[in-house]
Design a protein around this motif. Structure first.
Motif, mmCIF file in Angstrom:
data_model
loop_
_atom_site.group_PDB
_atom_site.id
_atom_site.type_symbol
_atom_site.label_atom_id
_atom_site.label_comp_id
_atom_site.label_asym_id
_atom_site.label_seq_id
_atom_site.Cartn_x
_atom_site.Cartn_y
_atom_site.Cartn_z
ATOM 1 N N ILE A 261 3.322 -2.092 -5.416
ATOM 2 C CA ILE A 261 4.250 -2.762 -4.461
ATOM 3 C C ILE A 261 4.951 -4.008 -5.043
ATOM 4 N N ILE B 169 10.912 -1.830 1.014
ATOM 5 C CA ILE B 169 9.929 -0.565 0.631
ATOM 6 C C ILE B 169 9.359 0.046 1.853
ATOM 7 N N GLY B 170 9.311 1.634 1.638
ATOM 8 C CA GLY B 170 8.701 2.363 2.441
ATOM 9 C C GLY B 170 7.514 3.112 1.721
ATOM 10 N N ALA B 171 6.740 3.636 2.562
ATOM 11 C CA ALA B 171 5.466 4.449 2.047
ATOM 12 C C ALA B 171 5.120 5.710 2.851
ATOM 13 N N ILE C 294 5.262 -3.229 3.679
ATOM 14 C CA ILE C 294 6.009 -2.329 3.467
ATOM 15 C C ILE C 294 7.052 -2.581 4.624
ATOM 16 N N GLN C 295 8.209 -1.909 4.736
ATOM 17 C CA GLN C 295 9.060 -2.270 5.952
ATOM 18 C C GLN C 295 8.907 -1.021 6.779
ATOM 19 N N VAL D 117 14.268 1.840 6.072
ATOM 20 C CA VAL D 117 14.063 1.101 4.669
ATOM 21 C C VAL D 117 15.283 0.774 4.211
#
Length: 239
Positions: A110, A121-123, A142-143, A238
């Motif tokens: 990250i 950032i997305g995951a 993350i977002q 995101v």
């Protein structure tokens, strides 16, 4: 919470698959695809079979084509689960490859994304990877997050989620059955400040989004539907 279904339909790994490249990123060997000029990054966290699975890399390329910079790290350090012949029960392999270690290893990844100028950032996590993603959700690193056929995630985990979360589950999943995902949905519904979405895909089993037979049109169609849901979530949150 894991079981035999986690280990079904293992992919044939191919270190040369995908349109991207492999390089060190955040200290890990990582499959990277997408424009380096994008300010939106996506971390894809694999299931127990690791980052060399061709269908997973194909999905990463698909996300990259939508404008994201996508990273798929090797959280298993070259040692993905290879089946009972090598490890015996999956619990033996998990002793050295727990998802909480994966979460710790994700932090430098990250940070590396941020150092590249990524501002959102997305995951997404498949099976094992969903536990990594829920920990990221809790810490707001993350977002937005997405689970696809999660493993190891608990109701208590969901209570601590702080960022938008989509959960894509399978009707025929014995690892995280629909009844458990309904509990997740109820918890999320009690947190109106957190955007959420839960969908149970009919007629599919655990692993369907990345461990599908490319020669089976129905399996491909179901997988692609989950990919679209995931991508739509990222496009929305995101940015």
């Amino acid at each position: 919470m894991s079981g035999p279904q986690c280990c079904e339909n293992p992919p044939t790994l191919d270190p040369n698959s995908g349109l991207g490249r492999v390089e060190k990123f955040g200290g890990l060997d990582t499959y990277i695809t997408g424009s380096p000029n994008s300010n939106r990054g996506i971390l894809l966290v694999s299931d127990i079979f690791g980052y060399q699975a061709p269908n997973l890399r194909k999905l990463a390329d698909k996300v990259a084509a939508a404008g994201f910079y996508v990273v798929v790290p090797d959280f298993f350090y070259g040692d993905p689960y290879n089946g009972v012949e090598d490890y015996g029960p999956i619990a033996v392999w998990l002793k050295n490859h727990g998802p909480l270690k994966g979460f710790e290893d994700s932090k430098p990844v990250i940070e590396a994304l941020k150092c590249k100028g990524i501002t959102a950032i997305g995951a997404a996590g498949m099976c094992w990877g969903a536990k990594v993603v829920v920990e990221l959700d809790k810490t707001e690193l993350i977002q937005a997050g997405v689970f696809l056929h999660p493993s190891f995630v608990t109701v208590d985990d969901i209570k601590d989620v702080k960022v938008p979360l989509a959960i894509l589950g399978a009707e025929l999943d014995h690892v995280s059955p629909p009844a458990l995902l309904k509990q997740f949905e109820e918890v999320l519904a009690s947190k109106p400040e957190v955007k959420s979405y839960v969908k149970i895909f009919p007629g599919v089993s655990h692993g369907w989004s990345v461990r599908y037979d490319t020669n089976d049109p129905a399996a491909v169609k179901a997988a692609e539907e989950s990919h679209k849901e995931m991508l739509d979530w990222f496009i929305t949150y995101v940015k």
